[in-house]
Design a protein around this motif. Structure first.
Motif, short mmCIF file in Angstrom:
data_model
loop_
_atom_site.label_atom_id
_atom_site.label_comp_id
_atom_site.label_asym_id
_atom_site.label_seq_id
_atom_site.Cartn_x
_atom_site.Cartn_y
_atom_site.Cartn_z
N ILE A 15 -13.26 -6.79 1.70
CA ILE A 15 -12.03 -6.67 2.49
C ILE A 15 -10.87 -6.39 1.53
N LEU A 16 -10.25 -5.22 1.69
CA LEU A 16 -9.08 -4.86 0.89
C LEU A 16 -7.82 -5.13 1.71
N ILE A 17 -6.80 -5.66 1.07
CA ILE A 17 -5.53 -5.92 1.74
C ILE A 17 -4.52 -4.92 1.21
N LEU A 18 -4.04 -4.07 2.10
CA LEU A 18 -3.03 -3.08 1.75
C LEU A 18 -1.65 -3.66 2.02
N THR A 19 -0.83 -3.73 1.01
CA THR A 19 0.49 -4.32 1.22
C THR A 19 1.48 -3.77 0.21
N ASN A 20 2.74 -4.10 0.42
CA ASN A 20 3.79 -3.71 -0.51
C ASN A 20 3.75 -4.58 -1.75
N GLU A 21 4.17 -4.03 -2.87
CA GLU A 21 4.16 -4.77 -4.14
C GLU A 21 4.82 -6.15 -4.02
#
Length: 359
Positions: free
Chosen positions: A57-63
């Motif tokens: 599971i990859l979590i895509l988010t802002n830095e």
């Protein structure tokens, strides 16, 4: 558990219609909006682990949210947190994550899911996703989960599907923009329209091929970095190149341009938790028909209100109906539910008058 199953969890949004709880520094996916003891991203992650290995599971988010993700999801390793150095909508980050996954496992099938939606029947959710995965493993298909409309909602896009099939998996005829009320009523009366929930399933091969065909410029930008993906050099490549990506949603980028798109009508209850009113709809109500999170209330001639405070604060409400009442540290919001879509504009006025740090 199937090692070819992957997920991309979208966790970069701000959720400004949930202000003042949701802010740029601490968006709604990192809050316990339902008062259950778990934040929305924690609930979504747990839901996906019924079907997908945690490490896939990859979590895509802002830095800026990297530390929040690692704090709230202690099972996640840093390599699973895919950071966007700039806000560029959903297509660039999904393509970037897909190329990372393809390099690791060319046989992967994956789900792209928002981190802040409410889904009650998690078993049926897993069944619908698995049905989609099975189809995507055998076919070159881009799939989405559509939601059966319960009223003519003007806040969602709609998916028009081929009505000449009895199959659970239906070919998509076209995606339709958020309609006005009369158009939404027409959609529902036709019987072959679903709400677009922004949940997608596909094999990594099909996804990458769709981007290559429909968005050659975007594909070329991220393809240049393949040698660096999943290596220590990845961060530098992304920092340098990501800001050059077009600001475009995955719907516009590939879903609306592709011919191999299918939809499954979800069999589970769903709510996108996009506004305080949608949260009110999902919460249990007290005897006065108020939805209360964290507060202790004394009400008189007050019903239909959404009331949320810091833990155990006493709230007295008299002669107020159908309002949003939210108390958070330096901000108190008292706002009619009928105008909830305007909270975004009100937030901007607050920032203009009192300072950016209030948003």
């Amino acid at each position: 558990m199937n090692k070819n199953y992957y997920a991309i969890l979208m966790a970069g949004g701000v959720g400004s219609r949930f202000w003042p709880v949701s802010t740029q520094d601490y968006p709604k996916q990192f809050h316990d909006m339902l008062g259950t003891g778990d934040t929305l991203i924690q609930k979504t992650f747990q839901r996906l682990t019924h079907l997908i290995p945690k490490e896939n599971i990859l979590i895509l988010t802002n830095e800026r949210y990297n530390d929040l993700v690692l704090e709230q999801l202690p099972e996640v390793e840093q390599r699973q947190v895919v950071l966007e150095p700039a806000m560029r909508n959903t297509a660039p980050c999904i393509l970037y994550a897909s190329l990372k996954i393809q390099k690791e496992n060319p046989d992967a099938v994956m789900i792209v899911a928002p981190s802040d939606h409410w889904i009650e029947d998690e078993q049926t959710f897993s069944k619908n996703v698995k049905d989609a995965f099975n189809f995507c493993e055998e076919n070159d298909a881009l799939m989405t989960l559509g939601i059966q409309p319960t009223f003519p909602n003007t806040g969602y896009g709609y998916i028009e599907f081929d009505k000449n099939t009895n199959s659970t998996l239906k070919a998509v005829h076209q995606f339709r923009e958020k309609p006005d009320y009369e158009t939404a009523k027409t959609f529902i009366s036709q019987g072959n329209f679903l709400w677009n929930a922004g949940i997608f399933m596909w094999s990594v091969r099909s996804a990458v091929a769709a981007f290559k065909a429909s968005q050659p410029g975007l594909f070329e930008l991220f393809e240049k970095g393949i040698a660096t993906y999943n290596t220590p050099d990845e961060a530098e490549f992304i920092k340098e190149n990501y800001p050059n990506a077009e600001n475009i949603s995955v719907d516009y980028a590939i879903m609306e341009k592709s011919k191999n798109v299918y939809v499954i009508a979800a069999e589970f209850d769903w709510n996108d938790l996009g506004t305080w009113g949608s949260l009110y709809d999902k919460l249990d109500k007290n005897e006065a028909n108020n939805a209360v999170v964290n507060a202790r209330t004394l009400t008189e001639d007050a019903s239909g209100n959404m009331i949320r405070t810091e833990k155990d604060k006493i709230v007295v409400v008299d002669s107020l109906n159908d309002f949003i009442i939210v108390d958070k540290e330096e901000v108190l919001l008292i706002y009619p539910k009928t105008k909830e879509q305007d909270i975004k504009k009100t937030l901007q006025k607050v920032k203009d008058k009192f300072g950016e740090h209030y948003g």
